[in-house]
Design an enzyme around this catalytic site. Structure first.
Site, PDB file in Angstrom:
ATOM      1  N   ASP A   1       0.861  -1.178   0.000  1.00  0.00           N
ATOM      2  CA  ASP A   1       0.000   0.000   0.000  1.00  0.00           C
ATOM      3  C   ASP A   1       0.900   1.231   0.000  1.00  0.00           C
ATOM      4  OD1 ASP A   1      -2.672   0.936  -0.111  1.00  0.00           O
ATOM      5  OD2 ASP A   1      -2.553   1.581   1.969  1.00  0.00           O
TER       6      ASP A   1
ATOM      7  N   GLY B   1      -0.862   8.230 -11.419  1.00  0.00           N
ATOM      8  CA  GLY B   1      -1.146   8.860 -10.118  1.00  0.00           C
ATOM      9  C   GLY B   1      -0.631  10.290 -10.066  1.00  0.00           C
TER      10      GLY B   1
END
Ligand code: IMP
Length: 204
Positions: free
Chosen positions: A79, A160
């Site tokens: 993550d 992103g």
């Protein structure tokens, strides 16, 4: 063909809790023939795994535990969060959905840029946590990269927040302006993965 399957039977199976084929290919290349890396689709896991922790380490652990509990495999999970100092560490664990559910990366970037309008302290970092659950042992690996958030987008590569993140050690380029190999060499994820691979290869 027969030879290949016999050889695969000897390899230890480990699940990487992702559906991202780029991440899977990268790990398979880095680990060579030491492990057979299975993705979530390979074990028939098509449900959304809960990611409700308040820190990235918690989410990584949660995903690895879910796979172990429901599918019985050793597993690792990653993550990542972008932590901006002037925003008290936001978007952090909420990086993927900063602009709200159903919004894309462009909306997330717009939100960051508008929150930082007129702000001079632009320091930030990407941090990746990888949780590895082998048997009942949990190991955590971390990687981070320091940088600054620019006032506008530069470059078209990556994904992103890459076009607004300029790493301190990147010769003034954003992640979106670098060749992928260069980004991987210094990136948060590249560093965390290198630590995981060193551990699994018995070098750490
Ligand atoms: P994930 O944990 O890898 O899914 O990353 C969570 C979110 O962080 C992604 O949806 C992106 O918005 C952001 N992110 C993660 N890694 C990167 C990166 O290398 N560059 C830019 N943004 C990233």
């Amino acid at each position: 063909m027969f030879k290949l399957s016999l050889y695969k039977m000897d390899m230890k199976k480990i699940v990487f809790a992702t559906n991202n084929s780029h991440k899977l290919t990268e790990l398979r290349q880095m680990l060579g023939d030491r492990y057979e890396i299975l993705g979530l689709a390979d074990i028939g896991c098509h449900e959304d795994i809960p990611e409700t922790a308040s820190v990235i380490e918690g989410n990584a652990r949660m995903k690895a535990q879910y796979v172990k509990e429901h599918y019985g495999y050793d597993c690792f999970s990653d993550d990542t969060g972008l932590e901006i100092d002037a925003l008290n560490g936001e978007p952090g664990v909420y990086s993927a959905r900063y602009a709200g559910p159903g919004h894309d990366s462009e909306a997330n970037i717009d939100k960051v840029l508008s929150k930082l309008e007129g702000v001079t302290n632009r320091t930030a970092r990407f941090r990746t946590a990888i949780a590895l659950l082998q048997g009942d042992e949990m190991h955590l690996f971390e990687g981070q990269v320091e940088g600054v958030i620019l006032t506008e987008r530069h470059g078209t590569g990556g994904f992103g927040y890459d076009s607004i993140f300029q790493p301190l050690e990147g010769d003034g380029l954003t992640f979106a302006q670098m060749p992928p190999e260069e980004k991987n060499r210094i990136s948060h994820r590249g560093r965390a993965v290198a630590r995981l691979v060193a551990y699994l290869s018995g070098n750490e």
